[in-house]
Design an enzyme around this catalytic site. Structure first.
Site, PDB file in Angstrom:
ATOM      1  N   GLY A 179       0.796  -1.229   0.000  1.00 53.39           N
ATOM      2  CA  GLY A 179       0.000   0.000   0.000  1.00 53.39           C
ATOM      3  C   GLY A 179       0.827   1.277   0.000  1.00 53.39           C
ATOM      4  O   GLY A 179       0.274   2.381  -0.106  1.00 53.39           O
ATOM      5  N   GLU A 180       2.152   1.179   0.101  1.00 55.05           N
ATOM      6  CA  GLU A 180       2.978   2.389   0.118  1.00 55.05           C
ATOM      7  C   GLU A 180       3.108   2.979  -1.290  1.00 55.05           C
ATOM      8  O   GLU A 180       3.040   2.258  -2.281  1.00 55.05           O
ATOM      9  CB  GLU A 180       4.375   2.063   0.694  1.00 55.05           C
ATOM     10  CG  GLU A 180       4.305   1.745   2.178  1.00 55.05           C
ATOM     11  CD  GLU A 180       5.656   1.410   2.788  1.00 55.05           C
ATOM     12  OE1 GLU A 180       6.674   1.399   2.063  1.00 55.05           O
ATOM     13  OE2 GLU A 180       5.687   1.146   4.004  1.00 55.05           O
ATOM     14  N   LYS A 187     -27.610  26.703   9.676  1.00 58.10           N
ATOM     15  CA  LYS A 187     -27.287  25.296   9.960  1.00 58.10           C
ATOM     16  C   LYS A 187     -26.528  25.210  11.282  1.00 58.10           C
ATOM     17  O   LYS A 187     -25.586  25.961  11.501  1.00 58.10           O
ATOM     18  CB  LYS A 187     -26.420  24.750   8.816  1.00 58.10           C
ATOM     19  CG  LYS A 187     -26.069  23.282   8.941  1.00 58.10           C
ATOM     20  CD  LYS A 187     -25.445  22.747   7.648  1.00 58.10           C
ATOM     21  CE  LYS A 187     -23.950  22.728   7.695  1.00 58.10           C
ATOM     22  NZ  LYS A 187     -23.315  22.083   6.540  1.00 58.10           N
ATOM     23  N   ASP A 217     -22.218  25.518  -2.649  1.00 62.49           N
ATOM     24  CA  ASP A 217     -21.450  25.184  -1.450  1.00 62.49           C
ATOM     25  C   ASP A 217     -19.992  24.920  -1.860  1.00 62.49           C
ATOM     26  O   ASP A 217     -19.715  24.716  -3.046  1.00 62.49           O
ATOM     27  CB  ASP A 217     -22.047  23.947  -0.760  1.00 62.49           C
ATOM     28  CG  ASP A 217     -21.805  23.966   0.757  1.00 62.49           C
ATOM     29  OD1 ASP A 217     -21.013  24.806   1.226  1.00 62.49           O
ATOM     30  OD2 ASP A 217     -22.411  23.135   1.461  1.00 62.49           O
ATOM     31  N   SER A 259     -20.263  16.446   0.526  1.00 66.43           N
ATOM     32  CA  SER A 259     -19.640  15.211   1.000  1.00 66.43           C
ATOM     33  C   SER A 259     -20.694  14.097   1.030  1.00 66.43           C
ATOM     34  O   SER A 259     -20.909  13.413   0.031  1.00 66.43           O
ATOM     35  CB  SER A 259     -19.023  15.467   2.373  1.00 66.43           C
ATOM     36  OG  SER A 259     -18.399  14.308   2.853  1.00 66.43           O
ATOM     37  N   THR A 260     -21.400  13.942   2.140  1.00 70.83           N
ATOM     38  CA  THR A 260     -22.440  12.905   2.205  1.00 70.83           C
ATOM     39  C   THR A 260     -23.719  13.345   1.495  1.00 70.83           C
ATOM     40  O   THR A 260     -24.618  12.533   1.268  1.00 70.83           O
ATOM     41  CB  THR A 260     -22.812  12.609   3.671  1.00 70.83           C
ATOM     42  OG1 THR A 260     -23.405  13.798   4.243  1.00 70.83           O
ATOM     43  CG2 THR A 260     -21.610  12.200   4.485  1.00 70.83           C
ATOM     44  N   GLY A 296     -25.860  15.318   2.858  1.00 74.03           N
ATOM     45  CA  GLY A 296     -26.868  15.626   3.879  1.00 74.03           C
ATOM     46  C   GLY A 296     -27.280  17.097   3.895  1.00 74.03           C
ATOM     47  O   GLY A 296     -28.477  17.415   4.002  1.00 74.03           O
TER      48      GLY A 296
HETATM   49  C1  R5P Z   1     -19.618  22.524   5.743  1.00 70.93           C
HETATM   50  O1  R5P Z   1     -19.934  23.535   6.382  1.00 70.93           O
HETATM   51  C2  R5P Z   1     -19.371  22.539   4.265  1.00 70.93           C
HETATM   52  O2  R5P Z   1     -19.431  23.803   3.716  1.00 70.93           O
HETATM   53  C3  R5P Z   1     -20.350  21.639   3.549  1.00 70.93           C
HETATM   54  O3  R5P Z   1     -21.655  22.172   3.665  1.00 70.93           O
HETATM   55  C4  R5P Z   1     -20.315  20.262   4.115  1.00 70.93           C
HETATM   56  O4  R5P Z   1     -18.999  19.783   4.187  1.00 70.93           O
HETATM   57  C5  R5P Z   1     -21.158  19.323   3.307  1.00 70.93           C
HETATM   58  O5  R5P Z   1     -21.148  18.074   3.920  1.00 70.93           O
HETATM   59  P1  R5P Z   1     -22.307  17.033   3.646  1.00 70.93           P
HETATM   60  O6  R5P Z   1     -22.464  16.911   2.166  1.00 70.93           O
HETATM   61  O7  R5P Z   1     -21.826  15.780   4.295  1.00 70.93           O
HETATM   62  O8  R5P Z   1     -23.533  17.571   4.301  1.00 70.93           O
END
Ligand code: R5P
Length: 294
Positions: free
Chosen positions: A35-36, A189, A216, A220-221, A223
């Site tokens: 894996g290196e 948020k 944004d 990531s996820t 959410g």
């Molecule tokens: C966090 O404040 C970032 O600006 C993004 O809103 C966040 O990283 C998004 O993460 P996710 O898609 O998991 O909600």
């Protein structure tokens, strides 16, 4: 100046080289059975200012190690200056202590890059500019938001409402607004630092009948965007799109976002994928040209 094409951003590096006429230095790379990582520069960098293009998304730790190995190889082979161009900078979100006992991840990453031979860093839409203060050498961030907004103008969505999913991202919505020419606003948020759970609200937001684009830095996820879409539908938005600079899209994020009624996800090649419809190449090429002539 020469450009080193990091294994994580070969295509982007090629595009930047084309726009800047910089000589390319390819990188041979492989992963050992354990894996290196292994890298070797396939070009002469003696007495050169080299820029290395390497994003650090997806396999973050491997990408960071490759970046450090490239920097070390460049310095060992006589490069006089090494600038790292890292579109997605891993660990930048841990730029301060949130809970007792934590570390400041980006500070450690910065020290490691410095030790490896990096003299300057350019990234794109870093999550918080505070992270740049942790670098012991010049570090700056560029913004790809105008390019993303321009994508929507080209598709005929001028005057769309630019929405930030939280107050901290309002500067992003404002940058988009200046290209789109419509209104801008943000949701609120809150994040529970222990569970990571977030709650969003859209108090005072008037998007009834409007086309809304949620901008944004990172998806990531998914959410955050799914939660925002739910609020926007409740508030009567007519159409909803989303754009981000770094489309990490972990797991089934894309499906969840589309299932939430979002018509299209647009990202950049900071994190190469099929949603990377906007290239960072013109933005980075412009910054390099300014550096060359400055
Ligand atoms: C966090 O404040 C970032 O600006 C993004 O809103 C966040 O990283 C998004 O993460 P996710 O898609 O998991 O909600």
């Amino acid at each position: 100046m020469k450009i080193i094409l990091g294994p994580a951003s070969t295509e982007l590096g090629e595009k930047i080289a084309e726009l800047t006429n910089l000589e390319k230095v390819p990188v041979a790379h492989r992963t050992f059975p354990d894996g290196e990582s292994y890298v070797r520069l396939e070009g002469n960098v003696q007495n050169e200012h080299v820029v290395m293009v390497q994003t650090t998304s997806t396999a973050q730790d491997t990408r960071l190690m490759q970046l450090m190995f490239m920097a070390n190889a460049a310095k060992r082979n006589g490069a006089k200056k090494v600038t790292a161009i890292v579109p997605y900078l891993a660990y930048a979100r841990q730029d301060k202590i949130f809970l007792q006992g934590e570390n400041i991840s980006i500070e450690t990453v910065a020290a490691m890059l410095h030790a490896a031979g990096v003299d300057a860093l350019v990234t794109v839409n870093i999550h918080a500019e505070n992270a740049l203060k942790k670098f012991p050498f010049p570090a700056k961030t560029l913004s790809a938001i105008p390019l993303l907004a321009e994508y929507f103008v080209q598709k005929g969505y001028k005057k769309a409402f630019a929405l930030a999913p939280d107050k901290g991202a309002m500067y992003i919505a404002q940058q988009a607004q200046s290209v789109l020419g419509g209104e801008a606003g943000h949701l609120d948020k809150q994040r529970d630092r222990h569970t990571g759970q977030t709650t969003q609200t859209g108090k005072g937001l008037n998007v009834k009948g409007q086309t809304v684009i949620i901008f944004d830095d990172i998806i990531s996820t998914g959410g955050t965007i799914v939660g925002a879409a739910k609020i926007l539908r409740e508030l009567g938005a007519a159409r909803i799109f989303t754009a981000c600079v770094h489309p990490l899209l972990i797991g089934d994020a894309e499906k969840r976002i589309l299932d939430a009624g979002i018509e299209e996800i647009v990202g950049t090649d900071s994190v190469p994928s099929h949603v990377s419809k906007v290239s960072l190449a013109p933005l980075i090429a412009k910054a390099l040209k300014a550096q060359k002539s400055g």
